[in-house]
Motif scaffolding. Structure first.
Motif, PDB file in Angstrom:
ATOM      1  N   THR A   1     -97.634  60.617 -45.760  1.00  0.00           N
ATOM      2  CA  THR A   1     -96.393  61.164 -44.750  1.00  0.00           C
ATOM      3  C   THR A   1     -96.702  61.515 -43.553  1.00  0.00           C
ATOM      4  OG1 THR A   1     -94.766  63.019 -44.548  1.00  0.00           O
ATOM      5  CG2 THR A   1     -97.002  63.422 -45.717  1.00  0.00           C
ATOM      6  N   ALA A   2     -95.919  61.266 -42.447  1.00  0.00           N
ATOM      7  CA  ALA A   2     -96.073  61.720 -41.182  1.00  0.00           C
ATOM      8  C   ALA A   2     -95.702  63.299 -40.767  1.00  0.00           C
ATOM      9  CB  ALA A   2     -95.106  60.996 -40.093  1.00  0.00           C
ATOM     10  N   ASP A   3     -95.489  63.934 -41.792  1.00  0.00           N
ATOM     11  CA  ASP A   3     -95.169  65.257 -41.731  1.00  0.00           C
ATOM     12  C   ASP A   3     -96.486  66.177 -41.740  1.00  0.00           C
ATOM     13  OD1 ASP A   3     -94.647  68.324 -42.281  1.00  0.00           O
ATOM     14  OD2 ASP A   3     -92.800  67.751 -43.389  1.00  0.00           O
ATOM     15  N   THR A   4     -96.946  66.495 -40.422  1.00  0.00           N
ATOM     16  CA  THR A   4     -98.217  67.282 -40.104  1.00  0.00           C
ATOM     17  C   THR A   4     -98.172  68.384 -40.983  1.00  0.00           C
ATOM     18  OG1 THR A   4     -98.161  66.128 -38.056  1.00  0.00           O
ATOM     19  CG2 THR A   4     -99.591  67.928 -38.360  1.00  0.00           C
ATOM     20  N   ALA A   5     -97.220  69.305 -41.069  1.00  0.00           N
ATOM     21  CA  ALA A   5     -97.597  70.478 -41.715  1.00  0.00           C
ATOM     22  C   ALA A   5     -97.714  70.076 -43.418  1.00  0.00           C
ATOM     23  CB  ALA A   5     -96.175  71.267 -41.714  1.00  0.00           C
ATOM     24  N   GLU A   6     -97.158  69.214 -43.960  1.00  0.00           N
ATOM     25  CA  GLU A   6     -97.185  68.802 -45.381  1.00  0.00           C
ATOM     26  C   GLU A   6     -98.536  68.159 -45.260  1.00  0.00           C
ATOM     27  OE1 GLU A   6     -95.650  66.106 -48.926  1.00  0.00           O
ATOM     28  OE2 GLU A   6     -94.404  66.250 -47.039  1.00  0.00           O
TER      29      GLU A   6
ATOM     30  N   ASP B   1    -106.397  56.983 -42.370  1.00  0.00           N
ATOM     31  CA  ASP B   1    -105.686  55.889 -42.688  1.00  0.00           C
ATOM     32  C   ASP B   1    -104.102  56.081 -42.863  1.00  0.00           C
ATOM     33  OD1 ASP B   1    -104.945  53.320 -43.732  1.00  0.00           O
ATOM     34  OD2 ASP B   1    -106.460  53.277 -45.239  1.00  0.00           O
ATOM     35  N   ALA B   2    -103.575  55.446 -41.488  1.00  0.00           N
ATOM     36  CA  ALA B   2    -102.107  55.528 -41.315  1.00  0.00           C
ATOM     37  C   ALA B   2    -101.161  54.268 -41.779  1.00  0.00           C
ATOM     38  CB  ALA B   2    -101.676  56.224 -40.256  1.00  0.00           C
ATOM     39  N   GLN B   3    -102.204  53.394 -42.385  1.00  0.00           N
ATOM     40  CA  GLN B   3    -101.401  51.933 -42.637  1.00  0.00           C
ATOM     41  C   GLN B   3    -100.199  51.964 -43.372  1.00  0.00           C
ATOM     42  OE1 GLN B   3    -102.873  49.910 -40.506  1.00  0.00           O
ATOM     43  NE2 GLN B   3    -103.473  48.205 -41.938  1.00  0.00           N
ATOM     44  N   GLY B   4     -99.739  53.020 -44.191  1.00  0.00           N
ATOM     45  CA  GLY B   4     -98.712  52.910 -44.907  1.00  0.00           C
ATOM     46  C   GLY B   4     -97.537  53.764 -44.050  1.00  0.00           C
ATOM     47  N   LEU B   5     -97.665  54.049 -42.932  1.00  0.00           N
ATOM     48  CA  LEU B   5     -96.683  54.874 -42.133  1.00  0.00           C
ATOM     49  C   LEU B   5     -95.975  54.147 -41.106  1.00  0.00           C
ATOM     50  CD1 LEU B   5     -98.481  58.361 -41.536  1.00  0.00           C
ATOM     51  CD2 LEU B   5     -97.040  57.510 -43.534  1.00  0.00           C
ATOM     52  N   ASP B   6     -94.652  54.519 -40.881  1.00  0.00           N
ATOM     53  CA  ASP B   6     -94.127  53.620 -39.587  1.00  0.00           C
ATOM     54  C   ASP B   6     -93.817  54.734 -38.490  1.00  0.00           C
ATOM     55  OD1 ASP B   6     -92.128  55.311 -40.841  1.00  0.00           O
ATOM     56  OD2 ASP B   6     -90.804  53.716 -41.665  1.00  0.00           O
ATOM     57  N   GLN B   7     -94.352  55.834 -38.587  1.00  0.00           N
ATOM     58  CA  GLN B   7     -94.448  56.760 -37.544  1.00  0.00           C
ATOM     59  C   GLN B   7     -95.397  57.612 -37.499  1.00  0.00           C
ATOM     60  OE1 GLN B   7     -90.560  58.827 -38.769  1.00  0.00           O
ATOM     61  NE2 GLN B   7     -91.732  60.730 -38.199  1.00  0.00           N
TER      62      GLN B   7
ATOM     63  N   PRO C   1     -98.031  60.952 -37.277  1.00  0.00           N
ATOM     64  CA  PRO C   1     -98.037  62.420 -37.240  1.00  0.00           C
ATOM     65  C   PRO C   1     -98.571  63.003 -36.055  1.00  0.00           C
ATOM     66  CG  PRO C   1    -100.035  61.511 -38.264  1.00  0.00           C
ATOM     67  CD  PRO C   1     -99.143  60.329 -37.861  1.00  0.00           C
ATOM     68  N   ASP C   2     -98.737  64.442 -35.905  1.00  0.00           N
ATOM     69  CA  ASP C   2     -99.287  64.863 -34.687  1.00  0.00           C
ATOM     70  C   ASP C   2    -100.776  64.670 -35.096  1.00  0.00           C
ATOM     71  OD1 ASP C   2    -100.462  66.531 -32.932  1.00  0.00           O
ATOM     72  OD2 ASP C   2     -98.855  68.039 -33.124  1.00  0.00           O
ATOM     73  N   TRP C   3    -101.505  63.557 -34.285  1.00  0.00           N
ATOM     74  CA  TRP C   3    -102.841  63.487 -34.397  1.00  0.00           C
ATOM     75  C   TRP C   3    -103.722  64.547 -34.094  1.00  0.00           C
ATOM     76  CZ3 TRP C   3    -103.420  59.343 -37.446  1.00  0.00           C
ATOM     77  CH2 TRP C   3    -102.462  58.144 -37.312  1.00  0.00           C
ATOM     78  N   GLN C   4    -103.580  65.123 -33.034  1.00  0.00           N
ATOM     79  CA  GLN C   4    -104.234  66.207 -32.329  1.00  0.00           C
ATOM     80  C   GLN C   4    -104.194  67.389 -33.524  1.00  0.00           C
ATOM     81  OE1 GLN C   4    -106.017  65.954 -29.577  1.00  0.00           O
ATOM     82  NE2 GLN C   4    -107.077  67.433 -30.855  1.00  0.00           N
ATOM     83  N   ALA C   5    -103.031  67.834 -34.085  1.00  0.00           N
ATOM     84  CA  ALA C   5    -103.215  68.781 -34.987  1.00  0.00           C
ATOM     85  C   ALA C   5    -103.895  68.544 -36.315  1.00  0.00           C
ATOM     86  CB  ALA C   5    -101.570  69.235 -35.201  1.00  0.00           C
ATOM     87  N   LEU C   6    -103.782  67.176 -36.646  1.00  0.00           N
ATOM     88  CA  LEU C   6    -104.141  66.829 -37.864  1.00  0.00           C
ATOM     89  C   LEU C   6    -105.758  66.797 -37.858  1.00  0.00           C
ATOM     90  CD1 LEU C   6    -103.877  65.995 -40.671  1.00  0.00           C
ATOM     91  CD2 LEU C   6    -103.512  63.835 -39.771  1.00  0.00           C
ATOM     92  N   ALA C   7    -106.203  66.354 -36.397  1.00  0.00           N
ATOM     93  CA  ALA C   7    -107.889  66.309 -36.168  1.00  0.00           C
ATOM     94  C   ALA C   7    -108.413  67.719 -36.178  1.00  0.00           C
ATOM     95  CB  ALA C   7    -108.136  65.598 -35.003  1.00  0.00           C
ATOM     96  N   ASP C   8    -107.714  68.540 -35.436  1.00  0.00           N
ATOM     97  CA  ASP C   8    -108.132  70.233 -35.457  1.00  0.00           C
ATOM     98  C   ASP C   8    -108.077  70.518 -36.984  1.00  0.00           C
ATOM     99  OD1 ASP C   8    -108.007  69.916 -32.824  1.00  0.00           O
ATOM    100  OD2 ASP C   8    -106.250  70.869 -32.484  1.00  0.00           O
ATOM    101  N   ALA C   9    -107.285  70.239 -37.677  1.00  0.00           N
ATOM    102  CA  ALA C   9    -107.215  70.758 -39.118  1.00  0.00           C
ATOM    103  C   ALA C   9    -108.352  70.490 -39.870  1.00  0.00           C
ATOM    104  CB  ALA C   9    -105.828  70.413 -39.946  1.00  0.00           C
ATOM    105  N   LEU C  10    -108.637  69.074 -39.685  1.00  0.00           N
ATOM    106  CA  LEU C  10    -110.004  68.387 -40.216  1.00  0.00           C
ATOM    107  C   LEU C  10    -111.250  69.205 -39.715  1.00  0.00           C
ATOM    108  CD1 LEU C  10    -108.933  64.723 -40.256  1.00  0.00           C
ATOM    109  CD2 LEU C  10    -109.266  66.028 -42.346  1.00  0.00           C
TER     110      LEU C  10
ATOM    111  N   LEU D   1     -98.617  52.436 -33.954  1.00  0.00           N
ATOM    112  CA  LEU D   1     -99.025  53.955 -33.755  1.00  0.00           C
ATOM    113  C   LEU D   1    -100.336  54.168 -33.190  1.00  0.00           C
ATOM    114  CD1 LEU D   1     -98.445  55.150 -37.501  1.00  0.00           C
ATOM    115  CD2 LEU D   1     -96.907  54.963 -35.485  1.00  0.00           C
ATOM    116  N   LEU D   2    -101.061  53.325 -32.654  1.00  0.00           N
ATOM    117  CA  LEU D   2    -102.481  53.298 -32.197  1.00  0.00           C
ATOM    118  C   LEU D   2    -102.556  53.965 -30.418  1.00  0.00           C
ATOM    119  CD1 LEU D   2    -104.012  49.858 -33.229  1.00  0.00           C
ATOM    120  CD2 LEU D   2    -104.438  52.059 -34.081  1.00  0.00           C
ATOM    121  N   ALA D   3    -101.253  53.863 -29.733  1.00  0.00           N
ATOM    122  CA  ALA D   3    -101.677  54.516 -28.476  1.00  0.00           C
ATOM    123  C   ALA D   3    -101.532  56.161 -28.767  1.00  0.00           C
ATOM    124  CB  ALA D   3    -100.361  54.005 -27.837  1.00  0.00           C
ATOM    125  N   SER D   4    -100.606  56.402 -29.494  1.00  0.00           N
ATOM    126  CA  SER D   4    -100.578  58.040 -29.802  1.00  0.00           C
ATOM    127  C   SER D   4    -101.816  58.495 -30.238  1.00  0.00           C
ATOM    128  CB  SER D   4     -99.328  58.366 -30.573  1.00  0.00           C
ATOM    129  OG  SER D   4     -99.664  57.726 -31.963  1.00  0.00           O
TER     130      SER D   4
END
Length: 265
Positions: free
Chosen positions: A24-29, A53-59, A61-70, A86-89
């Protein structure tokens, strides 16, 4: 003109990497799911490089927030695998596009949840989660690189009980523990794990992807079992035919099988 030694050189290399498949692209989830997974698996993922791996997404997520969570969970995001749009973001968040192989061992990480159960007549359903192909460094093992395929690795023998919080990793070989593995302790091996005493903590065999590795113990009562990246959190008491009995754990396809050994009655 005299030649000077190069201060920097580039060489090809292979990398064991954990692939986090985003559903999902829902960063909170995603963050909640990450917190739950890390709570279940403890240090099994710790200090690993991660490709998102976001190959299955069409939008995106908040990459920065997700990276920080990791990073809060001691995981190290190093790049993404995603559609071109999605690569530019992702790049703005400091994540480079990576083309990683998805062989059978890696693809377990994004498979549907399987059932880990004891063999009939005492089936015991539970979730079989899918983890990584390589473990973190752990104290008690060797710091040397894993031996090449086909090379003999010395078995690591621990001749004392392991207390809560202790972690032992037998890199490249088997692990034998002559005593109890207490709740909160972790034993990890690239080969087999033998525990001659109660196994009450976490045991992870075949940690670098060996599906033929086994876990054997004289008294089974674990918190977590894992072989070649397929793991199961033991949340409820095992059946009486297995609980505190001599037992063997092995991998059958993508399913953990637990069976009592003779002499356990």
């Amino acid at each position: 003109m005299p030649k000077t030694a190069a201060a920097l050189d580039f060489k090809s290399a292979s990398l064991h990497v954990l692939r986090a498949v985003l559903r999902t692209a829902d960063t909170a989830e995603l963050t909640r799911a990450l917190d739950q997974r890390m709570q279940e698996a403890g240090a099994f993922y710790e200090n690993e490089p991660v490709v998102l791996d976001a190959q299955g997404l069409d939008q995106a997520p908040d990459w920065q927030a997700l990276a920080d969570a990791l990073r809060r969970h001691r995981l190290h995001p190093i790049g993404v695998r995603a559609p071109e749009a999605l690569l530019a973001s992702a790049h703005q968040a400091g994540l480079a596009p990576l083309d990683i192989s998805t062989n059978r061992q890696e693809s377990r990480a994004d498979a549907s949840a399987k059932t880990a159960q004891a063999p009939k007549p005492d089936p015991e359903p539970a979730s079989a989660r899918h983890a990584k192909s390589a473990p973190p460094e752990a104290p008690g093992g060797t710091d040397d690189p894993a031996p090449p395929a086909g090379a003999h690795a010395e078995t690591l023998v621990i001749r004392h009980p392991l207390r809560s919080g202790q972690r032992i990793y037998a890199r490249g070989g088997d692990l034998i523990v002559m005593g109890m593995v207490s709740q909160g302790a972790e034993v990890i091996a690239d080969g087999h794990i033998h525990v001659y005493g109660p196994l009450r903590g976490k045991a992870m065999a075949g940690a670098r992807g060996n599906p033929h590795a086994m876990i054997l113990t004289t008294q089974l009562d674990p918190e977590l079992l894992a072989i070649a990246g397929v793991y199961r959190v033991v949340e409820t008491r095992l059946p009486d035919t297995l609980h505190n009995r001599p037992a063997q754990v092995e991998l059958d396809g993508d399913t953990l099988r637990i069976r009592a050994l003779q002499g356990g009655h």
